[in-house]
Design a protein around this motif. Sequence first.
Motif, PDB file in Angstrom:
ATOM      1  N   LYS A   1       0.737  -1.232  -0.007  1.00  0.00           N
ATOM      2  CA  LYS A   1      -0.037  -0.098   0.052  1.00  0.00           C
ATOM      3  C   LYS A   1       0.878   1.359  -0.179  1.00  0.00           C
ATOM      4  O   LYS A   1       2.000   1.360   0.579  1.00  0.00           O
ATOM      5  CB  LYS A   1      -0.957  -0.035   1.150  1.00  0.00           C
TER       6      LYS A   1
ATOM      7  N   LYS B   1      -8.169  -2.366   4.455  1.00  0.00           N
ATOM      8  CA  LYS B   1      -7.861  -3.711   3.812  1.00  0.00           C
ATOM      9  C   LYS B   1      -8.171  -3.697   2.179  1.00  0.00           C
ATOM     10  O   LYS B   1      -7.462  -4.246   1.667  1.00  0.00           O
ATOM     11  CB  LYS B   1      -8.863  -4.850   4.583  1.00  0.00           C
ATOM     12  N   GLU B   2      -8.897  -2.921   1.982  1.00  0.00           N
ATOM     13  CA  GLU B   2      -9.543  -2.700   0.614  1.00  0.00           C
ATOM     14  C   GLU B   2      -8.801  -1.825  -0.270  1.00  0.00           C
ATOM     15  O   GLU B   2      -8.933  -2.212  -1.705  1.00  0.00           O
ATOM     16  CB  GLU B   2     -11.070  -2.785   0.393  1.00  0.00           C
TER      17      GLU B   2
ATOM     18  N   HIS C   1     -11.519  -0.846   9.167  1.00  0.00           N
ATOM     19  CA  HIS C   1     -10.855  -2.040   9.006  1.00  0.00           C
ATOM     20  C   HIS C   1     -11.101  -2.178   7.343  1.00  0.00           C
ATOM     21  O   HIS C   1     -10.064  -2.541   6.686  1.00  0.00           O
ATOM     22  CB  HIS C   1     -11.366  -3.231   9.680  1.00  0.00           C
TER      23      HIS C   1
ATOM     24  N   ALA D   1      -4.421  -3.785   8.432  1.00  0.00           N
ATOM     25  CA  ALA D   1      -5.645  -3.258   8.352  1.00  0.00           C
ATOM     26  C   ALA D   1      -6.147  -2.899   9.755  1.00  0.00           C
ATOM     27  O   ALA D   1      -7.386  -3.035   9.912  1.00  0.00           O
ATOM     28  CB  ALA D   1      -6.686  -3.995   7.758  1.00  0.00           C
ATOM     29  N   ASP D   2      -5.326  -2.474  10.860  1.00  0.00           N
ATOM     30  CA  ASP D   2      -5.850  -2.193  12.097  1.00  0.00           C
ATOM     31  C   ASP D   2      -5.699  -0.736  12.248  1.00  0.00           C
ATOM     32  O   ASP D   2      -4.821   0.111  12.103  1.00  0.00           O
ATOM     33  CB  ASP D   2      -4.865  -2.658  13.068  1.00  0.00           C
TER      34      ASP D   2
END
Length: 412
Positions: free
Chosen positions: A288, A374-375, A370, A323-324
Amino acid sequence: MNQLYEKESTAFFTKTDGNISSPAGFFAGGLHCGIKRKRPDLGWLYSAVPAQAAAVYTTNQFQAAPIQITKESIMESGKLSGIIVNSGNANSFTGNEGLRHARLMREWFAAQIGVNESLIGVASTGVIGELLPVEKIETGIRRIEKEGTSHPDLFEKAILTTDTFQKRACVTLEIDGKTVTVAGCAKGSGMIHPNMATMLAFITTDAKVEAAALQNLLKQTVDETFNMITVDGDTSTNDMVVVMANGLAGNDTLSYAHPDWKKFAESFAYIARELAKQIARDGEGATKLVEVCVTGAETEKEAQTVAKTVIGSNLVKAAVFGADANWGRIINAIGYSGVQVDEQTLSIRIGGIPVVEKGMPASYSEDEAHAYLKENDKICIAIDLGAGTCQGTAWGCDLTYDYVKINATYRS
């Protein structure tokens, strides 16, 4: 220049799919000379006429031999006709023999394209502490064709080390009724940290630009772009950004007094910014791109300091990978940035989701946060210090298992 880059204007220029040799009179190429096992490892860039040159170099006290030679060339006349680049070997911490090898690269390339060697820059990237296989490099340089051919794709490949993709940007704009092109390419993936790191960037333009204005523009732009990225906190020995302006577009000389200076400066900044973001996105093992935008600071320096500190936090980077939405890690980084911040005016958003409002935890959906982390492959963290009108943006990436794997086996 606009600091909130996600809101950047392209009114002054047109983005194109061009490359480092798109500006008039520039040629580039690359080949495999044997430093690496198979991939291209020798690249060259040159102008049909000597170009006004400017450069910014790594702040690491152990500056590699190629940097010292490039400094010599630019200091002599302020111009460059070309740059010869190798990857796979940094020619760093190699003593007097390394300096001799860098000078040989300059001499050989100058002879090959028929210019004075003081008009040639040298760049190297790769493993530190190993002598260059100069016989292979000499053979490779002898294979370089002079004029009429350009293979910028091979140049982009030849400068890469652990990068996973080539990095380029190009724009056109109109100045004095002439079409001016500004283009760039870069390499960088690991050992990336503000104040330059193991990255090389090359910017070309066919604009005619005053020497002092070009150097000042480069320094300011680097401070706002390449010096605002981080991957792992390491600053290398070989980094440099070099710009060449050959004037073949036919415009009047650009300086701060020129009515189109702002157009040129914005276009130049766009090229550097795009390359910087591509380097950050390609951080070793990264999944990312992370962008931290700080507003509400009392000074621009304070905004930049907070942004760079947050983007450089390993805990923040690890949280993004996992993803926290652990905004406490962002708070922690702001707290040790050295900038005095009133927590009662501090607000934070992750992807537009408010997690802190005026110093208090905001009510938000953990599941929504989240899902955002994540996405999406670009994560935006917005921090409002609530103390002033200044702002700054920094870029980095997440910290993954693959970063350790890549760097644990880099020489094997």
